[in-house]
Motif scaffolding. Sequence first.
Motif, PDB file in Angstrom:
ATOM      1  N   PRO A   1     -20.453 -12.905   1.011  1.00 57.70           N
ATOM      2  CA  PRO A   1     -20.337 -11.449   1.064  1.00 57.70           C
ATOM      3  C   PRO A   1     -19.452 -11.003   2.226  1.00 57.70           C
ATOM      4  N   CYS A   2     -18.548 -10.082   1.956  1.00 57.76           N
ATOM      5  CA  CYS A   2     -17.725  -9.482   3.010  1.00 57.76           C
ATOM      6  C   CYS A   2     -17.067  -8.237   2.427  1.00 57.76           C
ATOM      7  N   VAL A   3     -16.503  -7.440   3.316  1.00 55.28           N
ATOM      8  CA  VAL A   3     -15.818  -6.213   2.874  1.00 55.28           C
ATOM      9  C   VAL A   3     -14.355  -6.283   3.295  1.00 55.28           C
ATOM     10  N   ILE A   4     -13.474  -5.952   2.357  1.00 56.50           N
ATOM     11  CA  ILE A   4     -12.039  -5.946   2.606  1.00 56.50           C
ATOM     12  C   ILE A   4     -11.509  -4.553   2.291  1.00 56.50           C
ATOM     13  N   ILE A   5     -10.849  -3.953   3.280  1.00 56.94           N
ATOM     14  CA  ILE A   5     -10.271  -2.623   3.069  1.00 56.94           C
ATOM     15  C   ILE A   5      -8.779  -2.812   2.802  1.00 56.94           C
ATOM     16  N   ASN A   6      -8.281  -2.276   1.689  1.00 55.64           N
ATOM     17  CA  ASN A   6      -6.840  -2.292   1.421  1.00 55.64           C
ATOM     18  C   ASN A   6      -6.324  -0.858   1.397  1.00 55.64           C
ATOM     19  N   VAL A   7      -5.585  -0.500   2.446  1.00 57.77           N
ATOM     20  CA  VAL A   7      -4.951   0.823   2.521  1.00 57.77           C
ATOM     21  C   VAL A   7      -3.534   0.655   1.949  1.00 57.77           C
ATOM     22  N   MET A   8      -3.403   0.936   0.658  1.00 58.20           N
ATOM     23  CA  MET A   8      -2.175   0.567  -0.062  1.00 58.20           C
ATOM     24  C   MET A   8      -0.927   1.322   0.400  1.00 58.20           C
ATOM     25  N   ARG A   9       0.198   0.586   0.417  1.00 59.65           N
ATOM     26  CA  ARG A   9       1.511   1.146   0.713  1.00 59.65           C
ATOM     27  C   ARG A   9       2.481   0.704  -0.375  1.00 59.65           C
ATOM     28  N   GLY A  10       3.700   1.238  -0.300  1.00 57.80           N
ATOM     29  CA  GLY A  10       4.670   0.972  -1.365  1.00 57.80           C
ATOM     30  C   GLY A  10       5.197  -0.455  -1.352  1.00 57.80           C
ATOM     31  N   GLY A  11       5.385  -1.034  -2.515  1.00 59.99           N
ATOM     32  CA  GLY A  11       5.960  -2.360  -2.698  1.00 59.99           C
ATOM     33  C   GLY A  11       6.834  -2.357  -3.925  1.00 59.99           C
ATOM     34  N   PRO A  12       7.277  -3.480  -4.451  1.00 59.49           N
ATOM     35  CA  PRO A  12       6.978  -4.848  -4.014  1.00 59.49           C
ATOM     36  C   PRO A  12       7.756  -5.255  -2.766  1.00 59.49           C
ATOM     37  N   GLY A  13       7.417  -6.428  -2.270  1.00 54.89           N
ATOM     38  CA  GLY A  13       8.070  -6.919  -1.060  1.00 54.89           C
ATOM     39  C   GLY A  13       7.660  -6.094   0.138  1.00 54.89           C
ATOM     40  N   LEU A  14       8.574  -5.882   1.045  1.00 51.25           N
ATOM     41  CA  LEU A  14       8.240  -5.114   2.247  1.00 51.25           C
ATOM     42  C   LEU A  14       8.062  -3.636   1.926  1.00 51.25           C
ATOM     43  N   GLY A  15       8.761  -3.171   0.888  1.00 49.27           N
ATOM     44  CA  GLY A  15       8.555  -1.807   0.392  1.00 49.27           C
ATOM     45  C   GLY A  15       8.686  -0.773   1.481  1.00 49.27           C
ATOM     46  N   ASN A  16       7.646   0.021   1.646  1.00 52.32           N
ATOM     47  CA  ASN A  16       7.646   1.008   2.729  1.00 52.32           C
ATOM     48  C   ASN A  16       6.209   1.232   3.186  1.00 52.32           C
ATOM     49  N   ILE A  17       6.017   2.232   4.042  1.00 57.20           N
ATOM     50  CA  ILE A  17       4.660   2.477   4.567  1.00 57.20           C
ATOM     51  C   ILE A  17       4.064   3.736   3.963  1.00 57.20           C
ATOM     52  N   ALA A  18       4.661   4.225   2.880  1.00 60.01           N
ATOM     53  CA  ALA A  18       4.164   5.428   2.209  1.00 60.01           C
ATOM     54  C   ALA A  18       3.026   5.058   1.252  1.00 60.01           C
ATOM     55  N   PRO A  19       2.193   6.049   0.877  1.00 58.35           N
ATOM     56  CA  PRO A  19       1.023   5.730   0.048  1.00 58.35           C
ATOM     57  C   PRO A  19       1.419   5.268  -1.352  1.00 58.35           C
ATOM     58  N   SER A  20       0.598   4.415  -1.909  1.00 64.17           N
ATOM     59  CA  SER A  20       0.879   3.856  -3.221  1.00 64.17           C
ATOM     60  C   SER A  20      -0.422   3.425  -3.869  1.00 64.17           C
ATOM     61  N   GLN A  21      -0.369   3.163  -5.180  1.00 64.37           N
ATOM     62  CA  GLN A  21      -1.518   2.584  -5.881  1.00 64.37           C
ATOM     63  C   GLN A  21      -1.084   1.347  -6.653  1.00 64.37           C
ATOM     64  N   ALA A  22      -0.016   0.726  -6.167  1.00 60.86           N
ATOM     65  CA  ALA A  22       0.605  -0.353  -6.935  1.00 60.86           C
ATOM     66  C   ALA A  22      -0.075  -1.702  -6.743  1.00 60.86           C
ATOM     67  N   ASP A  23      -1.185  -1.750  -5.989  1.00 56.27           N
ATOM     68  CA  ASP A  23      -1.930  -3.011  -5.855  1.00 56.27           C
ATOM     69  C   ASP A  23      -3.111  -3.069  -6.822  1.00 56.27           C
ATOM     70  N   TYR A  24      -3.158  -2.133  -7.782  1.00 55.08           N
ATOM     71  CA  TYR A  24      -4.309  -2.058  -8.685  1.00 55.08           C
ATOM     72  C   TYR A  24      -4.544  -3.374  -9.419  1.00 55.08           C
ATOM     73  N   PHE A  25      -3.465  -3.929  -9.982  1.00 55.79           N
ATOM     74  CA  PHE A  25      -3.621  -5.204 -10.710  1.00 55.79           C
ATOM     75  C   PHE A  25      -4.210  -6.268  -9.784  1.00 55.79           C
ATOM     76  N   GLN A  26      -3.577  -6.386  -8.602  1.00 58.06           N
ATOM     77  CA  GLN A  26      -3.994  -7.433  -7.666  1.00 58.06           C
ATOM     78  C   GLN A  26      -5.453  -7.239  -7.248  1.00 58.06           C
ATOM     79  N   ALA A  27      -5.849  -5.978  -7.074  1.00 56.11           N
ATOM     80  CA  ALA A  27      -7.211  -5.702  -6.608  1.00 56.11           C
ATOM     81  C   ALA A  27      -8.248  -5.935  -7.696  1.00 56.11           C
ATOM     82  N   THR A  28      -7.922  -5.496  -8.920  1.00 53.96           N
ATOM     83  CA  THR A  28      -8.961  -5.461  -9.954  1.00 53.96           C
ATOM     84  C   THR A  28      -8.935  -6.656 -10.900  1.00 53.96           C
ATOM     85  N   LYS A  29      -7.799  -7.304 -11.026  1.00 58.28           N
ATOM     86  CA  LYS A  29      -7.688  -8.353 -12.046  1.00 58.28           C
ATOM     87  C   LYS A  29      -7.933  -9.745 -11.505  1.00 58.28           C
TER      88      LYS A  29
END
Lengths: 250, 357
Positions: free
Chosen positions: B102-130
Amino acid sequence: MKAVFTRPQSLTETPMHYCPGCTHGVAHRLVAEVLDELGIRGRTIGVASVGCSVFAYNYFNVDFQQAAHGRAPAVATGIKRVLPDRVVFTYQGDGDLAAIGTAEIVHAANRGEQITVIFINNAVYGMTGGQMAPTTLPGMRTTTTPFGRDVRVAGHPLHVAEMLATLKGVAYLARVALCGVAHITRAKRAIRKAFQAQLDGKGFSLVEVLSTCPVTWGLSPIEAVRWLEANMLPAYPLGEFVTSEGKERL
Amino acid sequence: METTAERVLMKGNEAIAEAAIRAGVRAYFGYPITPQSEIAEYMARELPRRGGVFLQAESEVAAINMVYGAAGAGARVMTSTSSPGISLMQEGLSYLVGSELPCVIINVMRGGPGLGNIAPSQADYFQATKSAGHGDGRNLVLAPATIQEAADLTALAFELADRYRNPVMVLTDGITGQMMEPVTFRADTPPAREPPPWATTGAGEGPVRLINSIYLEPEALEHHNRRLVEKYRRMQSEVRYEAYRMEDATVAVAAYGLVARIARTAVDRARARGLRVGLLRPITVYPFPSAAFAEAAGRVAAILTVEMSAGQMVEDVRLAVAGRTPVRFYGRLGGAIPTPPELVAQIEALAAEVSAR
C-alpha cells in the motif's frame, strides 16, 4: 560431545540453487555467521537484488524484501529511514550494483545511508547467461564480448570500491576475495566490520567480494578459483579503502 | 500554517501534502518536478517535526523504490511527481502492485509527450488507469476537481491503499496543484496505524517475512495474478462519480478533474439558454463508473466527452455505453485549457445535431 561446526542460525536449511563452485554460498555463510555473532538476526532486514542471488531470501533466516534490478540501495533506504533501529543490508551482484544500479549505490553511499552492502563481483552477468558486466576484465570473453572485452568499444572495468571510497558518507569499505581459507577469513572480518559500522551509526558500509562464476567462465570450480587469483586479484586490489578507526590489518 | 485551522486558503499542492500528514503519512520520498514541487517542499518543512521522514531522492526511480522499501517495512508512505516522473516510476509501480504494497502516488499532470511543458494536462489518463507498470497490474485512481476534494481524496487514498494492499494514485493537474482555494481538513490527529502483520519489520518473532513479486513457476504466477484480478474486481465497489443536472438531460457532458469544473459552468450556461444538458463526472477514473454511463446512455441522445488530451477517457465512455448512444469528443492539447464558451458551443452543436435526427 562438543559441536565444533554447525549451521548458522541466520541460514535456513533450504538447499542452495547456486551452481557447483559458485562462491555465493560461501558469501552467504559469512554474512550469516556475522549476523549470529553480532546477535542481530532478529532485527535484521535483508534486501535481495536481481540476478543469481535474487533467491537469497530462501537461505537467510531474516525478514527480506526483493528489489528491482539495481534499486536495492533505494529500497534499503526506505526501510532504514522508517525503521532506524533495525539492521538493513543489501546483497547485490556486479550487473545489479555497478550497471543498472549505479545511481542508487552512489547516492546511498554519499548520503551516508546507515546500511551495509555486500557486493559480489564475479566480472560477469551470471543469471542472464554470461554477458559482459561493468567489471568484466579487458580481453575477457563473455557472450556479449565474444572476442574479448575491447576497452575502446566497451569501456574499462568499473572499480566500485575505489569509486565509492571518494564519498564522504562512507564509513567502511573493503575489497576481499573468496579464494582460499586465508582470504575467506579476511572476508568475514571485513563483513563483520561493515555491519559493526552500521550498528555504531557511522554511515554507509560496503564489502566488495571477488567471487567465482565457474559456469559462465567455462572453468571447473578449482580452475575458477585459480583464474580469480591470477586475473582478478591483480586487476582489483584487495584491502580496506575506508575505515572509521584508521587502517587495520584484515 | 496552524494545523488546527478550520478552514484555510491553500495551494492545491500544499493542501494535498497537509491532508497526507493528517492522514498519518510516516514517510515521503520524492524528486522535484514542476508543477508539483510544493508537495515535496511542504513535506520537507512539516513532516520531520510532525513525526515523519522526508527524503529527497536522487531520481524518481529511487524515490518510488524508497516508497517500496518503506511500505514493505509497514509504514504509511507516499510520493508525488508529474508526468515525466510518473514514466520513471512505472518500474517501481509494477513491483508495488506485484508485491501488494500500500502507498499513495500523486500525479500532478503536465503536458507531454516527452518533456512537453509545465502546463496542465490530462494526457496521462491511459498510463494512470490502464497499467500500473508492466504486467497485469492495476491501481485505484482518484481524480479531484477542487482543492477541497484533492485533500479529501488524498486522505481516502491512504485508506483504500490499506484496504486493498495496493498503490493508489491521486490524478490531478498543474492548475489544481498551483491554484488556491479554501479547504477544510478532515482530521487533526493522524489515525493510529500499526505495521501490518505481513510487513518486514525485522521484529524477530515468529516466521520470517518476505516482500516479493517473483513466481518462477507459470502456474504459481497465474495463481498470484488471478488473485490480483479478483482484488481488482473487488475494487469495482469503490466507484465514485458525480451526476450534475442529469435528471432530465438529453445531452450529457463527460469530464473529470479540472475540465469537469469548466464543463459544469458550461452546463449551467447552456441550461440558461434552454438546453437540457447535464454533467457526468468520474471521481474514480479507475475503476471507471461504467454502470452510471451505461444507465445514462439509455436516457440521453448523445454524450460529449471533454478532456485535456487527444482523447483517452473517451474510450472508457464508449466501452461503457456500448454503442447505445453517440459519443463525441472535444479535446485541448499540450496544456491548453478549454473555456466555458468553447464548451457551450460544442454542447449547442451536438444538441442541434441530435434534435435534427
